[in-house]
Design a protein around this motif. Sequence first.
Motif, PDB file in Angstrom:
ATOM      1  N   MET A   1       0.840  -1.177   0.000  1.00  0.00           N
ATOM      2  CA  MET A   1       0.000   0.000   0.000  1.00  0.00           C
ATOM      3  C   MET A   1       0.886   1.242   0.000  1.00  0.00           C
ATOM      4  SD  MET A   1      -3.434   0.504   2.168  1.00  0.00           S
ATOM      5  CE  MET A   1      -3.292   1.814   3.343  1.00  0.00           C
ATOM      6  N   TYR A  35     -11.354   6.793  -1.356  1.00  0.00           N
ATOM      7  CA  TYR A  35     -11.564   5.567  -0.588  1.00  0.00           C
ATOM      8  C   TYR A  35     -11.982   4.425  -1.505  1.00  0.00           C
ATOM      9  CZ  TYR A  35     -16.759   5.602  -0.095  1.00  0.00           C
ATOM     10  OH  TYR A  35     -18.119   5.543  -0.308  1.00  0.00           O
ATOM     11  N   VAL A 104      -3.802  -1.359  -2.787  1.00  0.00           N
ATOM     12  CA  VAL A 104      -4.878  -1.752  -1.873  1.00  0.00           C
ATOM     13  C   VAL A 104      -4.891  -3.278  -1.768  1.00  0.00           C
ATOM     14  CG1 VAL A 104      -7.369  -1.707  -1.445  1.00  0.00           C
ATOM     15  CG2 VAL A 104      -6.234   0.283  -2.483  1.00  0.00           C
ATOM     16  N   THR A 107      -8.583  -8.867   0.705  1.00  0.00           N
ATOM     17  CA  THR A 107      -8.811  -9.685   1.894  1.00  0.00           C
ATOM     18  C   THR A 107      -8.856 -11.146   1.467  1.00  0.00           C
ATOM     19  OG1 THR A 107     -10.060  -7.875   2.859  1.00  0.00           O
ATOM     20  CG2 THR A 107     -10.348 -10.046   3.848  1.00  0.00           C
ATOM     21  N   GLY A 113     -10.179  -4.872  -1.388  1.00  0.00           N
ATOM     22  CA  GLY A 113      -9.874  -4.287  -0.097  1.00  0.00           C
ATOM     23  C   GLY A 113     -10.616  -3.004   0.205  1.00  0.00           C
ATOM     24  N   ARG A 114     -10.457  -2.569   1.443  1.00  0.00           N
ATOM     25  CA  ARG A 114     -11.020  -1.300   1.911  1.00  0.00           C
ATOM     26  C   ARG A 114      -9.837  -0.463   2.396  1.00  0.00           C
ATOM     27  NH1 ARG A 114     -16.017  -0.648   3.332  1.00  0.00           N
ATOM     28  NH2 ARG A 114     -16.328  -2.821   3.907  1.00  0.00           N
ATOM     29  N   ALA A 115      -9.595   0.643   1.724  1.00  0.00           N
ATOM     30  CA  ALA A 115      -8.489   1.518   2.098  1.00  0.00           C
ATOM     31  C   ALA A 115      -8.878   2.958   1.791  1.00  0.00           C
ATOM     32  CB  ALA A 115      -7.217   1.147   1.331  1.00  0.00           C
ATOM     33  N   THR A 116      -8.342   3.874   2.579  1.00  0.00           N
ATOM     34  CA  THR A 116      -8.625   5.293   2.392  1.00  0.00           C
ATOM     35  C   THR A 116      -7.314   6.057   2.344  1.00  0.00           C
ATOM     36  OG1 THR A 116     -10.751   5.124   3.522  1.00  0.00           O
ATOM     37  CG2 THR A 116      -9.764   7.311   3.424  1.00  0.00           C
ATOM     38  N   ASN A 130      -5.791   1.215   6.069  1.00  0.00           N
ATOM     39  CA  ASN A 130      -6.292  -0.032   5.509  1.00  0.00           C
ATOM     40  C   ASN A 130      -6.958  -0.829   6.622  1.00  0.00           C
ATOM     41  OD1 ASN A 130      -6.609  -2.491   4.115  1.00  0.00           O
ATOM     42  ND2 ASN A 130      -4.569  -3.146   4.729  1.00  0.00           N
ATOM     43  N   SER A 131      -8.264  -1.012   6.508  1.00  0.00           N
ATOM     44  CA  SER A 131      -8.963  -1.864   7.468  1.00  0.00           C
ATOM     45  C   SER A 131     -10.259  -2.346   6.849  1.00  0.00           C
ATOM     46  CB  SER A 131      -9.268  -1.125   8.772  1.00  0.00           C
ATOM     47  OG  SER A 131     -10.110  -1.939   9.580  1.00  0.00           O
ATOM     48  N   GLN A 132     -10.342  -3.624   6.602  1.00  0.00           N
ATOM     49  CA  GLN A 132     -11.549  -4.224   6.036  1.00  0.00           C
ATOM     50  C   GLN A 132     -12.678  -4.232   7.057  1.00  0.00           C
ATOM     51  OE1 GLN A 132     -11.792  -4.769   2.985  1.00  0.00           O
ATOM     52  NE2 GLN A 132     -13.250  -6.369   2.570  1.00  0.00           N
ATOM     53  N   HIS A 138     -12.573   4.789   8.749  1.00  0.00           N
ATOM     54  CA  HIS A 138     -12.018   5.448   7.567  1.00  0.00           C
ATOM     55  C   HIS A 138     -12.500   6.897   7.496  1.00  0.00           C
ATOM     56  CE1 HIS A 138     -10.313   1.898   5.399  1.00  0.00           C
ATOM     57  NE2 HIS A 138     -11.081   1.290   6.286  1.00  0.00           N
TER      58      HIS A 138
END
Length: 154
Positions: A1, A35, A104, A107, A113-116, A130-132, A138
């Motif tokens: 990332m 995001y 990013v 998972t 993925g989930r990233a901002t 980065n946190s799913q 975020h």
Amino acid sequence: MLNPGTPAPDFELKNSQGESFSLSDLQNKKNVVLYFYPKNDTRGCTAEACSFRDQFEIFQEHGAEVIGVSSDDLASHQKFSTKYQLPFTLLSDPAGKVAKMYGVPKTLGLIPGRATFVIDKSGTIQYAFNSQLKPLEHVHNALRILQQLSSDNT
């Protein structure tokens, strides 16, 4: 990332109206909260999008544009945006090319993925998260960084 201090890679994707959007169009004009999220109309992604929606005016007060990116198609974005009255841009990244440019992580190697990223007006990444499993963090964290950027510029 990609890490803070890194220049944000420019890209061009289609928004939910089928119009082209380039990150560089906002450079030297606005901060950007970019995001990435896994899928429209899922529980976590809906909560995250609605939280960005509910805080949208505050993001604007800090001179920021909110941009959501997922691999969903344009029709899905349009439906999602209308259903939840999202006032910000959603972009379709069907092949995940932009997500890859930003590093990013997926998972379990499968789920997008989930990233901002908070990108300042000069095009530099100021924050990466980065946190799913914590979609609402975020929004909170992005606002905190924008507030710091605003106070640094006064």
